[in-house]
Design a protein around this motif. Structure first.
Motif, PDB file in Angstrom:
ATOM      1  N   GLY A  52       0.819  -1.213   0.000  1.00 14.47           N
ATOM      2  CA  GLY A  52       0.000   0.000   0.000  1.00 14.47           C
ATOM      3  C   GLY A  52       0.851   1.260   0.000  1.00 14.47           C
ATOM      4  O   GLY A  52       0.481   2.262  -0.619  1.00 14.47           O
ATOM      5  N   ASP A  53       1.987   1.198   0.676  1.00 10.67           N
ATOM      6  CA  ASP A  53       2.896   2.349   0.686  1.00 10.67           C
ATOM      7  C   ASP A  53       3.442   2.613  -0.719  1.00 10.67           C
ATOM      8  O   ASP A  53       3.559   3.763  -1.138  1.00 10.67           O
ATOM      9  CB  ASP A  53       4.063   2.112   1.648  1.00 10.67           C
ATOM     10  CG  ASP A  53       3.597   1.914   3.083  1.00 10.67           C
ATOM     11  OD1 ASP A  53       2.658   2.618   3.494  1.00 10.67           O
ATOM     12  OD2 ASP A  53       4.171   1.058   3.764  1.00 10.67           O
ATOM     13  N   ARG A  55       1.943   1.931  -3.470  1.00  4.26           N
ATOM     14  CA  ARG A  55       0.871   2.436  -4.332  1.00  4.26           C
ATOM     15  C   ARG A  55       0.592   3.920  -4.104  1.00  4.26           C
ATOM     16  O   ARG A  55       0.091   4.598  -4.985  1.00  4.26           O
ATOM     17  CB  ARG A  55      -0.392   1.640  -4.101  1.00  4.26           C
ATOM     18  CG  ARG A  55      -0.343   0.252  -4.671  1.00  4.26           C
ATOM     19  CD  ARG A  55      -1.681  -0.449  -4.627  1.00  4.26           C
ATOM     20  NE  ARG A  55      -1.567  -1.766  -5.173  1.00  4.26           N
ATOM     21  CZ  ARG A  55      -1.332  -2.854  -4.456  1.00  4.26           C
ATOM     22  NH1 ARG A  55      -1.199  -2.783  -3.147  1.00  4.26           N
ATOM     23  NH2 ARG A  55      -1.232  -4.027  -5.045  1.00  4.26           N
ATOM     24  N   THR A  56       0.887   4.430  -2.935  1.00  4.34           N
ATOM     25  CA  THR A  56       0.535   5.813  -2.629  1.00  4.34           C
ATOM     26  C   THR A  56       1.712   6.781  -2.685  1.00  4.34           C
ATOM     27  O   THR A  56       1.497   7.984  -2.614  1.00  4.34           O
ATOM     28  CB  THR A  56      -0.102   5.910  -1.224  1.00  4.34           C
ATOM     29  OG1 THR A  56       0.819   5.417  -0.251  1.00  4.34           O
ATOM     30  CG2 THR A  56      -1.395   5.126  -1.170  1.00  4.34           C
ATOM     31  N   VAL A  57       2.929   6.277  -2.826  1.00  5.20           N
ATOM     32  CA  VAL A  57       4.086   7.174  -2.833  1.00  5.20           C
ATOM     33  C   VAL A  57       4.091   8.009  -4.106  1.00  5.20           C
ATOM     34  O   VAL A  57       3.722   7.548  -5.179  1.00  5.20           O
ATOM     35  CB  VAL A  57       5.412   6.388  -2.670  1.00  5.20           C
ATOM     36  CG1 VAL A  57       5.741   5.577  -3.900  1.00  5.20           C
ATOM     37  CG2 VAL A  57       6.562   7.319  -2.344  1.00  5.20           C
ATOM     38  N   ARG A  58       4.459   9.276  -3.969  1.00  3.49           N
ATOM     39  CA  ARG A  58       4.568  10.191  -5.102  1.00  3.49           C
ATOM     40  C   ARG A  58       5.898  10.919  -4.995  1.00  3.49           C
ATOM     41  O   ARG A  58       6.290  11.366  -3.921  1.00  3.49           O
ATOM     42  CB  ARG A  58       3.429  11.215  -5.112  1.00  3.49           C
ATOM     43  CG  ARG A  58       2.060  10.606  -5.326  1.00  3.49           C
ATOM     44  CD  ARG A  58       1.941  10.033  -6.737  1.00  3.49           C
ATOM     45  NE  ARG A  58       0.697   9.331  -6.940  1.00  3.49           N
ATOM     46  CZ  ARG A  58       0.580   8.009  -6.946  1.00  3.49           C
ATOM     47  NH1 ARG A  58       1.624   7.242  -6.733  1.00  3.49           N
ATOM     48  NH2 ARG A  58      -0.575   7.443  -7.166  1.00  3.49           N
ATOM     49  N   ASP A  72       6.051   4.643 -12.084  1.00  2.00           N
ATOM     50  CA  ASP A  72       4.740   4.167 -11.643  1.00  2.00           C
ATOM     51  C   ASP A  72       4.549   2.688 -11.969  1.00  2.00           C
ATOM     52  O   ASP A  72       4.010   1.926 -11.155  1.00  2.00           O
ATOM     53  CB  ASP A  72       3.627   4.986 -12.294  1.00  2.00           C
ATOM     54  CG  ASP A  72       3.570   6.404 -11.756  1.00  2.00           C
ATOM     55  OD1 ASP A  72       4.145   6.663 -10.670  1.00  2.00           O
ATOM     56  OD2 ASP A  72       2.952   7.256 -12.419  1.00  2.00           O
ATOM     57  N   GLN A  76       4.000  -0.233  -9.204  1.00  2.00           N
ATOM     58  CA  GLN A  76       2.802  -1.081  -9.269  1.00  2.00           C
ATOM     59  C   GLN A  76       3.194  -2.555  -9.296  1.00  2.00           C
ATOM     60  O   GLN A  76       2.583  -3.383  -8.627  1.00  2.00           O
ATOM     61  CB  GLN A  76       1.975  -0.718 -10.503  1.00  2.00           C
ATOM     62  CG  GLN A  76       0.624  -1.372 -10.542  1.00  2.00           C
ATOM     63  CD  GLN A  76      -0.274  -0.923  -9.402  1.00  2.00           C
ATOM     64  OE1 GLN A  76      -0.167   0.188  -8.910  1.00  2.00           O
ATOM     65  NE2 GLN A  76      -1.140  -1.805  -8.973  1.00  2.00           N
ATOM     66  N   ALA A  79       4.427  -3.586  -5.835  1.00  2.00           N
ATOM     67  CA  ALA A  79       3.304  -3.708  -4.906  1.00  2.00           C
ATOM     68  C   ALA A  79       2.555  -5.012  -5.150  1.00  2.00           C
ATOM     69  O   ALA A  79       2.167  -5.708  -4.198  1.00  2.00           O
ATOM     70  CB  ALA A  79       2.370  -2.512  -5.063  1.00  2.00           C
TER      71      ALA A  79
END
Length: 94
Positions: A52-53, A55-58, A72, A76, A79
């Motif tokens: 989950g980390d 998937r949300t990192v930017r 990205d 993905q 993850a």
């Protein structure tokens, strides 16, 4: 002999460039501290990184950086692999 109007225009151009430089410099005031508006790459430091980390990192954008689509896609994939590794084993022998 040189043309006097050429010298007048040369002086005017130099004065205009000096005026722009003064405006850009802020009339002799020191420059303010730059505001960092980049997003933080928020990843946990007190526990292992999970799917989950990832998937949300930017990450912040840079002129010379990496292709966002490639980063990205890799995040993905990682993850997904972490999800499969954490999933309980399936019993396919049935």
């Amino acid at each position: 002999m040189s043309h006097p109007m050429m010298w007048v225009f040369a002086v005017l151009i130099v004065l205009a460039m000096g005026g722009v430089a003064l405006l850009a410099a802020g009339h002799g005031e020191p420059m303010r501290t730059a505001y960092d508006d980049r997003p933080d790459a928020l990843v946990p430091t007190d526990r292992p990184i999970g799917a989950g980390d990832l998937r949300t990192v930017r990450f912040s954008l840079a002129f010379r950086g990496y292709r966002m689509s490639e980063v990205d896609a890799l995040l993905q994939r990682l993850a997904g692999e972490m999800d499969r590794a954490a999933a309980p084993p399936r019993d396919d022998a049935e």
